[in-house]
Design an enzyme around this catalytic site. Structure first.
Site, PDB file in Angstrom:
ATOM      1  N   TYR A 156      73.429  67.286 -52.952  1.00 18.10           N
ATOM      2  CA  TYR A 156      73.448  65.994 -52.260  1.00 18.10           C
ATOM      3  C   TYR A 156      72.270  65.883 -51.300  1.00 18.10           C
ATOM      4  O   TYR A 156      71.554  64.874 -51.284  1.00 18.10           O
ATOM      5  CB  TYR A 156      74.773  65.846 -51.503  1.00 18.10           C
ATOM      6  N   LYS A 160      69.139  63.238 -51.594  1.00 13.23           N
ATOM      7  CA  LYS A 160      68.888  62.247 -50.547  1.00 13.23           C
ATOM      8  C   LYS A 160      67.527  62.449 -49.889  1.00 13.23           C
ATOM      9  O   LYS A 160      66.872  61.470 -49.504  1.00 13.23           O
ATOM     10  CB  LYS A 160      70.011  62.276 -49.513  1.00 13.23           C
TER      11      LYS A 160
END
Length: 250
Positions: A156, A160
């Site tokens: 994640y 990002k």
């Protein structure tokens, strides 16, 4: 005049949470909405909420990890409303929680394909349509974890971080072509992504990570995205704005 009067906007991940809040707010500000999500029920509920208030919206079932679905979403915007001016690439997943040395390969691939490649696929087809419509604006949904790391969420955080770099590169490429591209970094926000997976004790712990002592709300993120995608932010491009209750200031 409303902030997004006569604009056509694509919102991915519009079936719930931040995406739904953005779609509803943009519609209230005059935009014609193409709401995409893999969740048909949630997507149709979002459209129903918009049209019940006199707004204009259509739903398309789309998986952002598939480039052909991004193309179909843009094609629907153009065929239905005659163009495209705004996009919010918001769809994303949390992914497995595990240390890097034990992280499941398929989990890594899925998070990267949706959270990072999905943003690229979106812009790959959105940008030509926006240029053909005379210019516009894109907001990509990053995260506080686009600037810092945290244990157990390497995929994640990597995705990002990548969204921010992708946003900056694209913003430079299109800065002189009437297209602005920015990223938002929410802190932990009260959405189904959290409430459906975490217990109350964990939610309380997450709230405590923010100096303001609470979690954010979807509408707080939506309001920032509205400003960035409106003419009020006409000199803003290639930027990253966190909306995180002070999380990154620590």
């Amino acid at each position: 005049m409303k902030n997004l009067e006569n604009k056509v906007a694509i919102i991915t991940g519009a079936g719930s949470g931040i995406g739904r809040a953005i779609a509803i707010l943009y519609a209230a500000e005059g935009a014609k909405i193409v709401a995409s999500d893999i969740d048909e029920t949630g997507g149709h509920e979002t459209v129903d909420q918009i049209t019940a208030k006199g707004g204009n919206a259509v739903f398309i079932k789309a998986d952002t990890s598939k480039p052909e679905d991004s193309k179909k979403t843009v094609d629907l915007a153009v065929s239905t409303y005659g163009g495209l001016h705004i996009a919010v690439n918001n769809a994303g997943i949390g992914g497995p929680i595990q240390f890097v040395g034990e992280y499941p390969i398929d989990g890594w691939d899925k998070v990267i394909s949706i959270n990072l490649s999905g943003v690229f696929y979106g812009m790959r087809y959105q940008l030509p349509a926006i240029l053909s419509s005379g210019g516009g604006s894109i907001v990509n949904m990053a995260s506080i974890l686009g600037k810092v790391g945290t244990k157990g969420s390497a995929a994640y955080a990597a995705a990002k971080h990548g969204v921010i770099g992708l946003t900056e590169a694209a913003a430079l490429e299109y800065a002189n072509q009437q297209v602005r591209i920015n990223a938002i970094g929410p802190g932990y926000i009260v959405t189904p992504l959290l409430t459906n997976t975490l217990d109350d004790a964990t939610m309380k712990t997450l709230a405590g990570l923010h100096p303001m002592g609470r979690l954010g709300t979807a509408i707080e993120v939506a309001e920032l995205s509205l400003w960035l995608n409106s003419d009020k932010a006409s000199f803003v491009t290639g930027s990253y704005y966190n909306v995180d209750g002070g999380y990154l200031a620590q």
